[in-house]
Design an enzyme around this catalytic site. Structure first.
Site, mmCIF file in Angstrom:
data_model
loop_
_atom_site.group_PDB
_atom_site.id
_atom_site.type_symbol
_atom_site.label_atom_id
_atom_site.label_comp_id
_atom_site.label_asym_id
_atom_site.label_seq_id
_atom_site.Cartn_x
_atom_site.Cartn_y
_atom_site.Cartn_z
ATOM 1 N N ASN A 1 0.873 -1.171 0.000
ATOM 2 C CA ASN A 1 0.000 0.000 0.000
ATOM 3 C C ASN A 1 0.913 1.225 0.000
ATOM 4 O O ASN A 1 1.496 1.561 1.026
ATOM 5 C CB ASN A 1 -0.875 -0.054 1.263
ATOM 6 N N LYS B 1 0.108 4.191 -0.195
ATOM 7 C CA LYS B 1 -0.545 5.359 0.415
ATOM 8 C C LYS B 1 -0.301 6.598 -0.457
ATOM 9 O O LYS B 1 -0.252 6.474 -1.677
ATOM 10 C CB LYS B 1 -0.076 5.539 1.859
ATOM 11 N N HIS C 1 -9.644 0.881 4.425
ATOM 12 C CA HIS C 1 -8.408 1.049 5.200
ATOM 13 C C HIS C 1 -8.698 1.953 6.403
ATOM 14 O O HIS C 1 -9.497 2.881 6.308
ATOM 15 C CB HIS C 1 -7.317 1.656 4.310
ATOM 16 N N GLU D 1 -7.146 4.327 7.686
ATOM 17 C CA GLU D 1 -6.924 5.768 7.470
ATOM 18 C C GLU D 1 -8.129 6.395 6.772
ATOM 19 O O GLU D 1 -8.500 7.531 7.042
ATOM 20 C CB GLU D 1 -5.625 5.987 6.675
ATOM 21 N N GLU E 1 -5.672 -5.450 10.102
ATOM 22 C CA GLU E 1 -4.651 -4.441 10.374
ATOM 23 C C GLU E 1 -4.962 -3.743 11.696
ATOM 24 O O GLU E 1 -5.759 -2.792 11.721
ATOM 25 C CB GLU E 1 -4.630 -3.398 9.253
ATOM 26 N N GLY F 1 2.137 1.786 10.785
ATOM 27 C CA GLY F 1 3.062 2.910 10.691
ATOM 28 C C GLY F 1 3.750 3.249 12.000
ATOM 29 O O GLY F 1 4.380 4.294 12.128
ATOM 30 N N SER G 1 3.169 -2.615 10.191
ATOM 31 C CA SER G 1 4.622 -2.663 10.425
ATOM 32 C C SER G 1 5.253 -4.005 10.044
ATOM 33 O O SER G 1 6.203 -4.447 10.700
ATOM 34 C CB SER G 1 4.959 -2.285 11.868
ATOM 35 N N GLY H 1 2.695 -1.289 4.226
ATOM 36 C CA GLY H 1 2.760 0.132 3.916
ATOM 37 C C GLY H 1 4.197 0.559 3.695
ATOM 38 O O GLY H 1 4.762 0.403 2.608
ATOM 39 N N GLY H 2 4.820 1.061 4.756
ATOM 40 C CA GLY H 2 6.171 1.633 4.671
ATOM 41 C C GLY H 2 7.173 0.780 3.902
ATOM 42 O O GLY H 2 7.879 1.278 3.018
HETATM 43 P P1 PGA Z 1 2.624 -0.108 7.612
HETATM 44 O O1 PGA Z 1 1.178 0.132 6.939
HETATM 45 O O2 PGA Z 1 3.184 -1.371 7.017
HETATM 46 O O3 PGA Z 1 3.416 1.129 7.247
HETATM 47 O O4 PGA Z 1 2.409 -0.229 9.081
HETATM 48 C C1 PGA Z 1 0.306 -0.932 6.692
HETATM 49 C C2 PGA Z 1 -0.971 -0.401 6.113
HETATM 50 O O5 PGA Z 1 -1.442 0.661 6.541
HETATM 51 O O6 PGA Z 1 -1.562 -1.023 5.193
#
Ligand code: PGA
Length: 253
Positions: A9, A11, A98, A100, A170, A176, A216, A237-238
């Site tokens: 992702n 983002k 998601h 967010e 998640e 994050g 994470s 994500g990251g």
């Molecule tokens: P993250 O994000 O791996 O940066 O924690 C995961 C996500 O929000 O899908």
């Protein structure tokens, strides 16, 4: 056999140029290094969908996904993205719900139910996200909370349509933050999600649904999380913004 899926992702990251460079690197590395049993997905910002789909089009185990989709088919919804538009880019997945988007755009379980249904109708694979906040976990209400998310957004589907959905668990407190759920915490929740799906759709259907972990995930913890019997992949994500890390996670199976 349910599919193993490693989805990234992005983002709101990457300019056009940087995004295409990342997608090319991931695709080339996936061809050389990643088992064909593992499906990799890059969920990009809307502007990248079409060019990234061109980069991946001849590689069977690398796909492209959007990060959000409207519950409306078309019309006066400024800034939104319709399912047909996503399909027309060559993308085949779409993240729905998601945390967010739930938090900053106030998406409701009912809206997400409509989106999941529409996505399936249009031939897109929804990556449906669920997960609890830290407060909810500390109150020991996480299982109940996630069950309600599943019930209100997925349980109106037919069993046939449910099989076309991928779930991403998640925990919000792990997204994050660098804090990952332990493999036991992930397995406990994934099994609970599968049991809840079995209660509604039958065990056979539940066994076919891929349940990804997100929060994470990185090369150093992927192997342990992915070794859990009910963890069928990751939503990353990251670490999906670095080709080497993303591909190393996909190689952790
Ligand atoms: P993250 O994000 O791996 O940066 O924690 C995961 C996500 O929000 O899908």
């Amino acid at each position: 056999m349910r599919k193993r899926i490693i989805a990234g992702n992005w983002k709101m990251n990457k300019t056009m140029e940087d995004g295409l460079a990342l997608a090319s690197k991931v695709t080339n590395m996936a061809v050389d290094e990643v088992s064909s049993d593992v499906t990799m997905v890059m969920c990009t910002p809307a502007i990248h969908l079409s060019p990234v789909a061109s980069i991946t089009k001849d590689v069977t185990n690398v796909s492209v996904g959007a990060q959000n989709m409207s519950e409306h088919e078309s019309g006066a919804y400024t800034g939104d993205l319709a399912a047909d538009m996503i399909v027309s880019t060559g993308a085949s997945f779409v993240i729905i719900g998601h945390s967010e988007r739930r938090e900053y755009h106030f998406e409701t379980n009912q809206q997400l139910a409509d989106r999941v249904k529409l996505a399936v109708t249009k031939g897109l694979t929804p990556l449906f996200c669920c997960g609890e906040s830290l407060d909810t976990r500390e109150a020991n209400d996480h299982v109940n909370y996630v069950n309600t998310q599943l019930k209100e957004s997925l349980f109106d589907l037919s069993a046939e349509d449910m099989k076309k959905v991928v779930i991403a668990y998640e925990p919000i407190w792990a997204i994050g933050t660098g804090v990952t759920a332990s493999s036991d915490q992930a397995q406990e929740m994934h099994l609970s999600i599968r049991n809840s799906l079995a209660g509604q759709f039958g065990q056979e259907v539940a066994n076919e649904i891929s349940i990804l972990y997100g929060g994470s995930m990185k090369p150093s913890n992927a192997q342990e999380l992915l070794a859990q019997p009910d963890v069928d992949g990751g939503l990353i994500g990251g670490a999906s913004l670095k080709a080497r890390d993303f591909v190393d996670i996909a190689k952790s199976y």
